[in-house]
Scaffold this motif. Structure first.
Motif, PDB file in Angstrom:
ATOM      1  N   PRO A 158       0.822  -1.204   0.000  1.00  0.00           N
ATOM      2  CA  PRO A 158       0.000   0.000   0.000  1.00  0.00           C
ATOM      3  C   PRO A 158       0.856   1.253   0.000  1.00  0.00           C
ATOM      4  O   PRO A 158       0.396   2.313  -0.321  1.00  0.00           O
ATOM      5  CB  PRO A 158      -0.803  -0.121   1.299  1.00  0.00           C
ATOM      6  CG  PRO A 158       0.045  -0.992   2.184  1.00  0.00           C
ATOM      7  CD  PRO A 158       0.724  -1.961   1.264  1.00  0.00           C
TER       8      PRO A 158
ATOM      9  N   THR B  99       4.653  -1.441  -6.116  1.00  0.00           N
ATOM     10  CA  THR B  99       3.795  -0.498  -5.415  1.00  0.00           C
ATOM     11  C   THR B  99       3.656   0.815  -6.188  1.00  0.00           C
ATOM     12  O   THR B  99       4.575   1.261  -6.858  1.00  0.00           O
ATOM     13  CB  THR B  99       4.402  -0.209  -4.025  1.00  0.00           C
ATOM     14  OG1 THR B  99       4.403  -1.413  -3.285  1.00  0.00           O
ATOM     15  CG2 THR B  99       3.616   0.842  -3.273  1.00  0.00           C
TER      16      THR B  99
ATOM     17  N   SER C  33      -5.638  -1.014 -10.794  1.00  0.00           N
ATOM     18  CA  SER C  33      -6.796  -0.966  -9.908  1.00  0.00           C
ATOM     19  C   SER C  33      -6.692  -2.124  -8.917  1.00  0.00           C
ATOM     20  O   SER C  33      -5.867  -3.030  -9.063  1.00  0.00           O
ATOM     21  CB  SER C  33      -8.081  -1.105 -10.730  1.00  0.00           C
ATOM     22  OG  SER C  33      -8.154  -2.403 -11.314  1.00  0.00           O
ATOM     23  N   GLU C  34      -7.563  -2.113  -7.914  1.00  0.00           N
ATOM     24  CA  GLU C  34      -7.546  -3.191  -6.937  1.00  0.00           C
ATOM     25  C   GLU C  34      -7.876  -4.529  -7.590  1.00  0.00           C
ATOM     26  O   GLU C  34      -7.288  -5.555  -7.248  1.00  0.00           O
ATOM     27  CB  GLU C  34      -8.536  -2.892  -5.802  1.00  0.00           C
ATOM     28  CG  GLU C  34      -8.117  -1.758  -4.894  1.00  0.00           C
ATOM     29  CD  GLU C  34      -6.755  -1.992  -4.262  1.00  0.00           C
ATOM     30  OE1 GLU C  34      -6.505  -3.132  -3.809  1.00  0.00           O
ATOM     31  OE2 GLU C  34      -5.939  -1.051  -4.225  1.00  0.00           O
ATOM     32  N   ASP C  35      -8.803  -4.516  -8.544  1.00  0.00           N
ATOM     33  CA  ASP C  35      -9.136  -5.765  -9.252  1.00  0.00           C
ATOM     34  C   ASP C  35      -7.940  -6.271 -10.049  1.00  0.00           C
ATOM     35  O   ASP C  35      -7.657  -7.481 -10.077  1.00  0.00           O
ATOM     36  CB  ASP C  35     -10.319  -5.532 -10.205  1.00  0.00           C
ATOM     37  CG  ASP C  35     -11.636  -5.420  -9.464  1.00  0.00           C
ATOM     38  OD1 ASP C  35     -11.684  -5.838  -8.275  1.00  0.00           O
ATOM     39  OD2 ASP C  35     -12.604  -4.915 -10.056  1.00  0.00           O
TER      40      ASP C  35
ATOM     41  N   LYS D 243      -4.797  -5.688  -9.390  1.00  0.00           N
ATOM     42  CA  LYS D 243      -3.815  -6.219  -8.440  1.00  0.00           C
ATOM     43  C   LYS D 243      -4.167  -7.647  -8.055  1.00  0.00           C
ATOM     44  O   LYS D 243      -3.289  -8.525  -7.978  1.00  0.00           O
ATOM     45  CB  LYS D 243      -3.772  -5.343  -7.183  1.00  0.00           C
ATOM     46  CG  LYS D 243      -3.181  -3.964  -7.397  1.00  0.00           C
ATOM     47  CD  LYS D 243      -3.219  -3.172  -6.100  1.00  0.00           C
ATOM     48  CE  LYS D 243      -2.710  -1.744  -6.309  1.00  0.00           C
ATOM     49  NZ  LYS D 243      -2.779  -0.960  -5.053  1.00  0.00           N
ATOM     50  N   HIS D 244      -5.442  -7.879  -7.813  1.00  0.00           N
ATOM     51  CA  HIS D 244      -5.884  -9.232  -7.450  1.00  0.00           C
ATOM     52  C   HIS D 244      -5.614 -10.217  -8.593  1.00  0.00           C
ATOM     53  O   HIS D 244      -5.164 -11.348  -8.360  1.00  0.00           O
ATOM     54  CB  HIS D 244      -7.376  -9.222  -7.114  1.00  0.00           C
ATOM     55  CG  HIS D 244      -7.908 -10.575  -6.773  1.00  0.00           C
ATOM     56  ND1 HIS D 244      -7.627 -11.210  -5.580  1.00  0.00           N
ATOM     57  CD2 HIS D 244      -8.700 -11.435  -7.489  1.00  0.00           C
ATOM     58  CE1 HIS D 244      -8.213 -12.393  -5.568  1.00  0.00           C
ATOM     59  NE2 HIS D 244      -8.878 -12.549  -6.704  1.00  0.00           N
TER      60      HIS D 244
END
Length: 629
Positions: free
Chosen positions: A30, A606, A611-613, A615-616
């Motif tokens: 983060p 980092t 986006s968070e998706d 990254k997943h």
């Protein structure tokens, strides 16, 4: 010389990050909170209102990333650090964040500041938690890291060893050289009494020889301080307490910063891992107080035994100021009325050159010039100490050292001062011989590190001229020293071909990428390369990748302005890496996808454009490849 502070980016910047996909070793932190180490102590256990204290930045298992001081006022917070200097942040009473929106920490009920898996914990609270966690390790011999154990592996180097038989240890153990208790210096100033000569100091104000050896072996540079200064009277030394006032203030700040300094050096292995906390008092070498003196006007002369002690103590002066596990306090100021300045004296010149060549210089040498006045200082603790860490000069070769003494002697002559560089003529021969010994050990160094020094091109070229003689050098680090393309090119070109680790961060403009990349091809043993924090863009990345040797397995190109085009250049270079760090660039999922296939163990990305998706999805793809830590 050995080094308590490794120069490699891997040892001083441990990887404390969020692990994803069970044991998979791709990291999407983060934040990458690169502030610093150090600062004054905070009274109390919780953060309330304004911030003002020392904090450890650590991961979920209490592994130390950084230790630093944060001080806030009217919504602005400054971090003063032992590694990365001074940075500015915004503080609203609940959240600490950088001005650009990155690096956000949220205040917790327990007074800690959290961001993802990272925590900022007040130093005393951190140490209590760490002691509880490591209690079982300290009872196991195999779980201890001691200075003696490290030193025994480096028995040939007197500037590293702290064990029985090493020259400085023997001088301490025999009582030839005595360390003054720091509390005595504070008492002298409070009572307005000049510090006395060695023969007149109460025994209770000196560390007993055996106790001094034990404290030094346990606490290293946290305990052993060496004062470099100019005598202001040929017999009485400092009769008007000019230096005493300054040293008493500095000792107070050392005391205020004791836990932060302890944790910094404990984490680096310069403090015995079995130590249960910082020392309550410190030991200080002051030649006038530590070695037997003479005052013929009062009938005080050295006895035969005192003469032997004086000669023995003087014989290890180079080690006192150049040892990896001593801290030098350099008071380079004199009263305005004193015509002979610090830099125009032989022994202080020697001490300055020796301490600048000290292994792991960072926070082992503090330089106080004419701008420092205890009455006017508004800084304290490690904030104060961090501001005094920029006095390092490039190492002098023996020829350069002799030329420097000659130059300073010439300045004295031009000023028509009827006094020599040395008060005793025979001292110059001793000093030059001693410096030859220092240089012979420096040439055995395997690592060099220079940080935030404000050098110009001339100083960088001076370093470049010395590097070819350091034939055993394996690691070179330079951070925050912008010296221009010509000087930087000379530096990199002068590094020995067998270099294994190279870090040049925030030290070159865009025009420097040509000279740096071209010089890389000759470093055929290079395994780790860190060229982060330069605005080189995709074109610069292409130059670097095309010239760097095939031996590199750890590459860091953080904050270099790289987009997916640069990522494609790396991916198409027929290379693979055990570890790749590309934080703070402009990579999208497309560019990251290309890099996933050429990294085998650890991948840091980092603050890119995912986006968070996305990254997943990257985590899932990494895990599906079976690339576990």
């Amino acid at each position: 010389m050995g080094q308590g502070c490794s120069c490699s980016g891997t040892s001083e910047q441990p990887d404390h990050v969020e692990t994803i996909a069970n044991d998979a070793a791709i990291f999407l932190r983060p934040l990458d909170f690169r502030v610093s180490f150090g600062a004054p102590e905070l009274d109390g256990n919780h953060v309330r209102g304004e911030l003002d204290g020392n904090y450890v930045l650590c991961g979920p298992d209490l592994e130390i990333n950084d230790v630093f001081h944060i001080r806030s006022c009217d919504g602005v917070a400054e971090a003063f650090g032992m590694q990365w200097g001074s940075l500015r942040y915004v503080w609203d009473g609940k959240e600490l964040k950088r001005h650009d929106g990155f690096f956000k920490f949220q205040l917790q009920d327990n007074g800690e500041l959290h961001s993802g898996t990272l925590k900022l914990i007040e130093v005393s609270a951190y140490w209590k938690a760490r002691q509880a966690k490591d209690a079982d390790m300290r009872t196991k011999p195999e779980g201890r890291l001691s200075l003696s154990g490290v030193a025994n592996k480096l028995q040939s180097n007197p500037y590293v060893r702290t064990v029985h038989g090493s020259p400085l240890y023997e001088a301490l153990a025999s009582g030839s050289l005595r360390l003054v208790r720091a509390c005595f210096i504070k008492d002298c100033w409070e009572q307005q009494h000049p510090w006395p000569m060695r023969q007149e100091i109460p025994e209770s104000a000196l560390w007993a020889p055996g106790e001094a050896c034990a404290m030094w072996q346990t606490y290293g540079p946290v305990f052993f301080l060496a004062l470099s200064y100019a005598w202001l009277h040929p017999v009485l030394n400092d009769p008007d307490m000019w230096h005493l006032e300054r040293l008493a203030y500095i000792v107070d700040q050392m005391h205020a910063a004791r836990m932060a300094r302890f944790l910094w050096f404990w984490n680096l292995g310069s403090v015995d891992r079995s130590a249960t906390g910082p020392p309550e008092d410190l030991g200080i070498f002051i030649d006038y107080c530590s070695l037997p003196q003479q005052d013929h006007s009062r009938g005080i002369t050295r006895s035969l035994e005192e003469h032997r002690q004086f000669v023995a103590g003087l014989g290890v002066a180079d080690i006192v100021y150049g040892h990896a596990n001593t801290t030098v306090i350099r008071i380079a100021s004199v009263p305005v009325s004193e015509p002979r300045k610090y830099e125009l004296r032989g022994w202080p010149s020697f001490e300055m050159c020796v301490s600048s060549a000290k292994p792991g210089y960072s926070h082992k040498v503090f330089h106080f010039d004419d701008t420092f006045s205890p009455k006017e200082s508004i800084a304290y603790g490690l904030h104060f100490l961090c501001s005094a860490t920029h006095g390092q000069s490039p190492p002098y070769t023996p020829d350069q050292f002799r030329e420097e003494l000659k130059r300073r002697r010439g300045v004295l002559e031009q000023q028509s001062l009827k006094i020599g560089l040395f008060s005793e003529k025979e001292d110059e021969a001793m000093v030059t011989a001693k410096y030859n010994e220092v240089w012979s050990q420096l040439c055995q160094s395997e690592s060099l590190a220079y940080r935030n020094l404000g050098w110009d091109a001339e100083q960088a070229l001076k370093l470049a001229s010395a590097l070819p003689q350091l034939t055993k050098l394996k690691s070179f680090l330079m951070i925050g020293i912008a010296v221009g393309p010509e000087a930087l090119g000379s530096l990199v070109s002068s590094l020995p071909a067998q270099l294994e680790e190279l870090t040049i961060r925030n030290s070159a403009g865009e025009q420097c990428v040509d000279v740096v990349s071209t010089a890389l091809s000759r470093l055929t043993c290079l395994g780790m390369l860190d060229l982060s924090e330069h605005a080189w863009g995709d074109a610069g990345v292409e130059l670097i990748v095309s010239h760097m040797p095939q031996t590199i397995h750890f590459l860091e190109l953080g904050a270099v302005g790289m987009s997916d085009l640069g990522a494609a250049t790396i991916a198409n270079s027929s290379r693979s890496f055990r570890k790749l760090i590309v934080n703070q660039n402009y990579l999208t999922k497309s560019g990251v996808g290309l890099l996933l296939h050429i990294v085998h163990e650890k991948f840091f990305l980092t603050q890119n454009r995912l986006s968070e998706d996305e990254k997943h999805q990257c985590r899932s793809e990494w895990a599906s490849m079976g690339k576990n830590a």
